[in-house]
Design a protein around this motif. Structure first.
Motif, PDB file in Angstrom:
ATOM      1  N   PHE A 217      25.656  66.644   1.651  1.00  0.00           N
ATOM      2  CA  PHE A 217      24.960  65.949   2.726  1.00  0.00           C
ATOM      3  C   PHE A 217      24.158  64.798   2.133  1.00  0.00           C
ATOM      4  CE2 PHE A 217      25.417  70.339   4.080  1.00  0.00           C
ATOM      5  CZ  PHE A 217      25.891  70.213   5.379  1.00  0.00           C
ATOM      6  N   THR A 218      24.004  63.735   2.912  1.00  0.00           N
ATOM      7  CA  THR A 218      23.137  62.623   2.520  1.00  0.00           C
ATOM      8  C   THR A 218      21.942  62.613   3.459  1.00  0.00           C
ATOM      9  OG1 THR A 218      25.004  61.338   1.720  1.00  0.00           O
ATOM     10  CG2 THR A 218      22.971  60.141   2.182  1.00  0.00           C
ATOM     11  N   LEU A 219      20.745  62.700   2.876  1.00  0.00           N
ATOM     12  CA  LEU A 219      19.516  62.660   3.648  1.00  0.00           C
ATOM     13  C   LEU A 219      18.997  61.226   3.631  1.00  0.00           C
ATOM     14  CD1 LEU A 219      17.701  65.785   2.166  1.00  0.00           C
ATOM     15  CD2 LEU A 219      19.245  65.686   4.115  1.00  0.00           C
ATOM     16  N   HIS A 220      18.693  60.689   4.789  1.00  0.00           N
ATOM     17  CA  HIS A 220      18.107  59.358   4.917  1.00  0.00           C
ATOM     18  C   HIS A 220      16.618  59.571   5.179  1.00  0.00           C
ATOM     19  CE1 HIS A 220      22.202  57.859   5.069  1.00  0.00           C
ATOM     20  NE2 HIS A 220      22.450  58.866   5.889  1.00  0.00           N
ATOM     21  N   ILE A 221      15.791  59.058   4.272  1.00  0.00           N
ATOM     22  CA  ILE A 221      14.366  59.393   4.249  1.00  0.00           C
ATOM     23  C   ILE A 221      13.528  58.121   4.310  1.00  0.00           C
ATOM     24  CG2 ILE A 221      12.565  60.579   2.931  1.00  0.00           C
ATOM     25  CD1 ILE A 221      14.931  62.007   1.447  1.00  0.00           C
ATOM     26  N   ARG A 222      12.420  58.190   5.041  1.00  0.00           N
ATOM     27  CA  ARG A 222      11.455  57.087   5.084  1.00  0.00           C
ATOM     28  C   ARG A 222      10.137  57.585   4.513  1.00  0.00           C
ATOM     29  NH1 ARG A 222      11.192  55.515  10.500  1.00  0.00           N
ATOM     30  NH2 ARG A 222      12.930  54.136  10.106  1.00  0.00           N
ATOM     31  N   CYS A 223       9.607  56.850   3.539  1.00  0.00           N
ATOM     32  CA  CYS A 223       8.327  57.198   2.924  1.00  0.00           C
ATOM     33  C   CYS A 223       7.206  56.956   3.935  1.00  0.00           C
ATOM     34  CB  CYS A 223       8.114  56.346   1.671  1.00  0.00           C
ATOM     35  SG  CYS A 223       6.508  56.598   0.893  1.00  0.00           S
ATOM     36  N   ASP A 224       6.314  57.915   4.079  1.00  0.00           N
ATOM     37  CA  ASP A 224       5.181  57.757   5.001  1.00  0.00           C
ATOM     38  C   ASP A 224       4.122  56.800   4.460  1.00  0.00           C
ATOM     39  OD1 ASP A 224       6.236  59.348   6.945  1.00  0.00           O
ATOM     40  OD2 ASP A 224       4.932  61.075   6.565  1.00  0.00           O
TER      41      ASP A 224
ATOM     42  N   SER B 106      15.081  55.371   1.885  1.00  0.00           N
ATOM     43  CA  SER B 106      15.928  55.727   0.750  1.00  0.00           C
ATOM     44  C   SER B 106      16.888  56.809   1.200  1.00  0.00           C
ATOM     45  CB  SER B 106      15.073  56.217  -0.426  1.00  0.00           C
ATOM     46  OG  SER B 106      14.346  57.375  -0.065  1.00  0.00           O
ATOM     47  N   SER B 107      17.818  57.132   0.337  1.00  0.00           N
ATOM     48  CA  SER B 107      18.743  58.222   0.657  1.00  0.00           C
ATOM     49  C   SER B 107      18.835  59.145  -0.547  1.00  0.00           C
ATOM     50  CB  SER B 107      20.121  57.676   1.034  1.00  0.00           C
ATOM     51  OG  SER B 107      20.685  56.979  -0.040  1.00  0.00           O
ATOM     52  N   ARG B 108      19.176  60.361  -0.259  1.00  0.00           N
ATOM     53  CA  ARG B 108      19.287  61.379  -1.293  1.00  0.00           C
ATOM     54  C   ARG B 108      20.477  62.263  -0.962  1.00  0.00           C
ATOM     55  NH1 ARG B 108      14.698  65.890  -2.762  1.00  0.00           N
ATOM     56  NH2 ARG B 108      15.929  67.008  -4.281  1.00  0.00           N
ATOM     57  N   THR B 109      21.333  62.451  -1.920  1.00  0.00           N
ATOM     58  CA  THR B 109      22.494  63.310  -1.734  1.00  0.00           C
ATOM     59  C   THR B 109      22.148  64.707  -2.226  1.00  0.00           C
ATOM     60  OG1 THR B 109      23.963  61.435  -2.048  1.00  0.00           O
ATOM     61  CG2 THR B 109      24.925  63.615  -2.294  1.00  0.00           C
ATOM     62  N   VAL B 110      22.422  65.697  -1.400  1.00  0.00           N
ATOM     63  CA  VAL B 110      22.188  67.087  -1.775  1.00  0.00           C
ATOM     64  C   VAL B 110      23.488  67.865  -1.605  1.00  0.00           C
ATOM     65  CG1 VAL B 110      19.725  67.133  -1.255  1.00  0.00           C
ATOM     66  CG2 VAL B 110      21.339  67.686   0.523  1.00  0.00           C
ATOM     67  N   GLU B 111      23.708  68.761  -2.519  1.00  0.00           N
ATOM     68  CA  GLU B 111      24.889  69.621  -2.470  1.00  0.00           C
ATOM     69  C   GLU B 111      24.420  71.038  -2.194  1.00  0.00           C
ATOM     70  OE1 GLU B 111      28.106  71.059  -5.694  1.00  0.00           O
ATOM     71  OE2 GLU B 111      27.989  68.899  -5.398  1.00  0.00           O
ATOM     72  N   VAL B 112      24.896  71.599  -1.101  1.00  0.00           N
ATOM     73  CA  VAL B 112      24.544  72.967  -0.728  1.00  0.00           C
ATOM     74  C   VAL B 112      25.514  73.897  -1.441  1.00  0.00           C
ATOM     75  CG1 VAL B 112      24.317  74.586   1.175  1.00  0.00           C
ATOM     76  CG2 VAL B 112      23.679  72.197   1.502  1.00  0.00           C
TER      77      VAL B 112
ATOM     78  N   ILE C 269      20.653  62.507   8.837  1.00  0.00           N
ATOM     79  CA  ILE C 269      21.426  63.317   7.910  1.00  0.00           C
ATOM     80  C   ILE C 269      22.896  63.079   8.209  1.00  0.00           C
ATOM     81  CG2 ILE C 269      21.986  65.639   7.072  1.00  0.00           C
ATOM     82  CD1 ILE C 269      19.259  66.562   8.083  1.00  0.00           C
ATOM     83  N   SER C 270      23.671  62.824   7.184  1.00  0.00           N
ATOM     84  CA  SER C 270      25.112  62.693   7.375  1.00  0.00           C
ATOM     85  C   SER C 270      25.813  63.630   6.405  1.00  0.00           C
ATOM     86  CB  SER C 270      25.561  61.246   7.164  1.00  0.00           C
ATOM     87  OG  SER C 270      25.175  60.773   5.907  1.00  0.00           O
ATOM     88  N   GLN C 271      26.946  64.153   6.847  1.00  0.00           N
ATOM     89  CA  GLN C 271      27.719  65.058   6.013  1.00  0.00           C
ATOM     90  C   GLN C 271      28.870  64.273   5.384  1.00  0.00           C
ATOM     91  OE1 GLN C 271      29.174  68.536   8.001  1.00  0.00           O
ATOM     92  NE2 GLN C 271      29.963  69.435   6.142  1.00  0.00           N
ATOM     93  N   GLU C 272      28.988  64.403   4.084  1.00  0.00           N
ATOM     94  CA  GLU C 272      30.054  63.712   3.373  1.00  0.00           C
ATOM     95  C   GLU C 272      31.366  64.442   3.589  1.00  0.00           C
ATOM     96  OE1 GLU C 272      29.383  60.774   1.878  1.00  0.00           O
ATOM     97  OE2 GLU C 272      27.382  61.110   2.702  1.00  0.00           O
ATOM     98  N   ARG C 273      32.402  63.704   3.751  1.00  0.00           N
ATOM     99  CA  ARG C 273      33.724  64.271   4.008  1.00  0.00           C
ATOM    100  C   ARG C 273      34.329  64.752   2.697  1.00  0.00           C
ATOM    101  NH1 ARG C 273      38.582  61.657   7.492  1.00  0.00           N
ATOM    102  NH2 ARG C 273      40.101  63.189   6.876  1.00  0.00           N
ATOM    103  N   SER C 274      35.050  65.849   2.755  1.00  0.00           N
ATOM    104  CA  SER C 274      35.741  66.389   1.571  1.00  0.00           C
ATOM    105  C   SER C 274      37.114  65.732   1.493  1.00  0.00           C
ATOM    106  CB  SER C 274      35.895  67.900   1.683  1.00  0.00           C
ATOM    107  OG  SER C 274      34.637  68.508   1.764  1.00  0.00           O
TER     108      SER C 274
END
Length: 77
Positions: A12-19, A25-31, A69-74
């Motif tokens: 998943f790619t998290l799209h984040i805004r700093c308060d 920014s974005s952050r890729t996380v692997e579950v 949040i977006s899910q990356e395609r396999s």
């Protein structure tokens, strides 16, 4: 084939805004591929996985808001 898909890690790619500085920014996380792992964005939001993640901005801000949040395609299928 469904058994093989169930045990692939989800990305998943998290799209984040700093308060603090409002920088996006974005952050890729692997579950990890475990039995009760979230399979889609809705399940990820409802799970406790996001609560364990930490955020650090280049401005030294530590509070971020997830704006998408977006899910990356396999592609290996």
């Amino acid at each position: 084939m469904s058994v093989a898909l169930r045990h692939m890690p989800r990305v998943f790619t998290l799209h984040i805004r700093c308060d603090n500085c409002l920088r996006e920014s974005s952050r890729t996380v692997e579950v990890p591929a475990v039995d009760d792992a979230p399979c889609d964005v809705d399940e990820l939001v409802e799970s406790g996985f996001l609560g364990a993640l930490r955020f650090n901005c280049v401005c030294a801000g530590v509070v971020g808001q997830i704006i998408g949040i977006s899910q990356e395609r396999s592609y290996g299928l």
